[in-house]
Design a protein around this motif. Structure first.
Motif, PDB file in Angstrom:
ATOM      1  N   VAL A 183      10.765  -0.521   2.008  1.00 46.12           N
ATOM      2  CA  VAL A 183       9.349  -0.339   1.665  1.00 46.12           C
ATOM      3  C   VAL A 183       8.555   0.040   2.901  1.00 46.12           C
ATOM      4  CG1 VAL A 183       7.252  -1.471   0.813  1.00 46.12           C
ATOM      5  CG2 VAL A 183       9.449  -1.908  -0.305  1.00 46.12           C
ATOM      6  N   GLU A 184       8.786  -0.669   3.974  1.00 43.80           N
ATOM      7  CA  GLU A 184       8.057  -0.414   5.212  1.00 43.80           C
ATOM      8  C   GLU A 184       8.299   1.010   5.722  1.00 43.80           C
ATOM      9  OE1 GLU A 184       7.144  -3.500   8.553  1.00 43.80           O
ATOM     10  OE2 GLU A 184       9.178  -2.747   8.802  1.00 43.80           O
TER      11      GLU A 184
ATOM     12  N   GLU B  86      -3.013  -7.433   1.219  1.00 51.94           N
ATOM     13  CA  GLU B  86      -2.184  -7.932   0.124  1.00 51.94           C
ATOM     14  C   GLU B  86      -0.766  -7.368   0.233  1.00 51.94           C
ATOM     15  OE1 GLU B  86      -2.188  -8.309  -4.745  1.00 51.94           O
ATOM     16  OE2 GLU B  86      -3.636  -7.010  -3.758  1.00 51.94           O
ATOM     17  N   LEU B  87      -0.667  -6.081   0.552  1.00 50.70           N
ATOM     18  CA  LEU B  87       0.643  -5.468   0.725  1.00 50.70           C
ATOM     19  C   LEU B  87       1.394  -6.131   1.877  1.00 50.70           C
ATOM     20  CD1 LEU B  87       2.787  -3.368   0.038  1.00 50.70           C
ATOM     21  CD2 LEU B  87       1.573  -1.757   1.515  1.00 50.70           C
ATOM     22  N   ASP B  88       0.700  -6.407   2.970  1.00 49.27           N
ATOM     23  CA  ASP B  88       1.342  -7.066   4.102  1.00 49.27           C
ATOM     24  C   ASP B  88       1.878  -8.437   3.695  1.00 49.27           C
ATOM     25  OD1 ASP B  88       1.981  -7.259   6.996  1.00 49.27           O
ATOM     26  OD2 ASP B  88       0.488  -8.860   6.947  1.00 49.27           O
ATOM     27  N   ASP B  89       1.073  -9.195   2.954  1.00 51.36           N
ATOM     28  CA  ASP B  89       1.511 -10.511   2.484  1.00 51.36           C
ATOM     29  C   ASP B  89       2.731 -10.387   1.573  1.00 51.36           C
ATOM     30  OD1 ASP B  89       1.217 -13.412   2.027  1.00 51.36           O
ATOM     31  OD2 ASP B  89       0.660 -12.790  -0.011  1.00 51.36           O
ATOM     32  N   LEU B  90       2.687  -9.417   0.655  1.00 44.48           N
ATOM     33  CA  LEU B  90       3.819  -9.212  -0.248  1.00 44.48           C
ATOM     34  C   LEU B  90       5.073  -8.795   0.508  1.00 44.48           C
ATOM     35  CD1 LEU B  90       2.075  -7.413  -3.240  1.00 44.48           C
ATOM     36  CD2 LEU B  90       2.947  -9.758  -3.163  1.00 44.48           C
TER      37      LEU B  90
ATOM     38  N   LEU C  17       7.342  -6.010  -6.091  1.00 44.19           N
ATOM     39  CA  LEU C  17       5.925  -5.742  -5.785  1.00 44.19           C
ATOM     40  C   LEU C  17       5.100  -5.632  -7.065  1.00 44.19           C
ATOM     41  CD1 LEU C  17       6.376  -3.165  -2.885  1.00 44.19           C
ATOM     42  CD2 LEU C  17       5.638  -5.553  -2.691  1.00 44.19           C
ATOM     43  N   LEU C  18       5.604  -4.914  -8.055  1.00 45.47           N
ATOM     44  CA  LEU C  18       4.858  -4.784  -9.308  1.00 45.47           C
ATOM     45  C   LEU C  18       4.701  -6.120 -10.009  1.00 45.47           C
ATOM     46  CD1 LEU C  18       6.300  -1.412 -10.665  1.00 45.47           C
ATOM     47  CD2 LEU C  18       4.004  -1.836  -9.735  1.00 45.47           C
ATOM     48  N   ASN C  19       5.756  -6.927 -10.007  1.00 40.87           N
ATOM     49  CA  ASN C  19       5.705  -8.254 -10.609  1.00 40.87           C
ATOM     50  C   ASN C  19       4.690  -9.143  -9.878  1.00 40.87           C
ATOM     51  OD1 ASN C  19       6.588 -10.339 -12.438  1.00 40.87           O
ATOM     52  ND2 ASN C  19       7.685 -11.234 -10.698  1.00 40.87           N
TER      53      ASN C  19
END
Length: 189
Positions: A149-150, A130-134, A184-186
């Protein structure tokens, strides 16, 4: 980022990377060796946030294999190699998560999650895929914020180190981190 005498100077690494781009097969390995301790530190910080059996050395070596296996090395200097290495570590962890997800179908294994420190008092568990997709979505909207972020999450770098890696100010990194964090939070809600 402070230069450690054991990690080689930026100029040395830049020369080695130029040799690697010119076809010297051994030069990339020597350049990677010059920053090896720093990469292990970043991998160790990343793996502390995860519930995983990945070993620090294995993650660094897998990232190297990803970089060395690429059609053409794009790194031009030490900072760029560190940034590409952080991306390669992310790809290794994402590939591992995909393999685990494929293996676990019907197996009842616990999901692989990452726990990120979003700020001093706030922690959130993010699934790797999910993080990768975001991050891919964020990259399309704001490439530098996605890089922040990365580097922070997968590379384990602090704001001042990220600023040096990206060639921007600490203030710019903080602003990009706030934008990325909000995105990311949104997206997670």
């Amino acid at each position: 980022m402070e230069s450690n005498p054991d990690t080689g100077s930026g100029a040395d690494v830049t020369l080695l990377l130029a040799r690697a781009r010119a076809g010297d097969a051994a030069a990339l390995g020597v350049a990677y060796s010059a920053i090896y301790d720093e990469l292990k530190r970043a991998a160790r910080q990343q793996l502390r946030r995860m519930r995983d059996d990945f070993q620090t050395t294995a993650l660094v070596h897998e990232a190297y294999l990803k970089l060395a296996g690429g059609a053409q090395l794009a790194a031009v200097d030490r900072n760029h190699l560190l940034a590409l290495s952080a991306r390669a570590m992310r790809q290794v962890l994402v590939d591992d998560a995909r393999a685990r997800k494929a293996d676990k179908r019907g197996g009842g294994q616990e999901a692989l999650t990452l726990t990120a420190r979003l700020d001093a008092g706030e922690r959130a568990a993010l699934e790797v895929l999910e993080l990768d997709d975001l991050l891919q979505r964020l990259h399309a909207l704001d490439e530098r914020a996605a890089q922040v972020v990365e580097l922070r999450y997968f590379g384990g770098y602090e704001e001042t180190e990220i600023a040096q890696l990206l060639g921007v100010t600490d203030r710019t990194v903080r602003r990009d981190w706030r934008k990325a964090r909000a995105f990311l939070l949104n997206a997670l809600e």
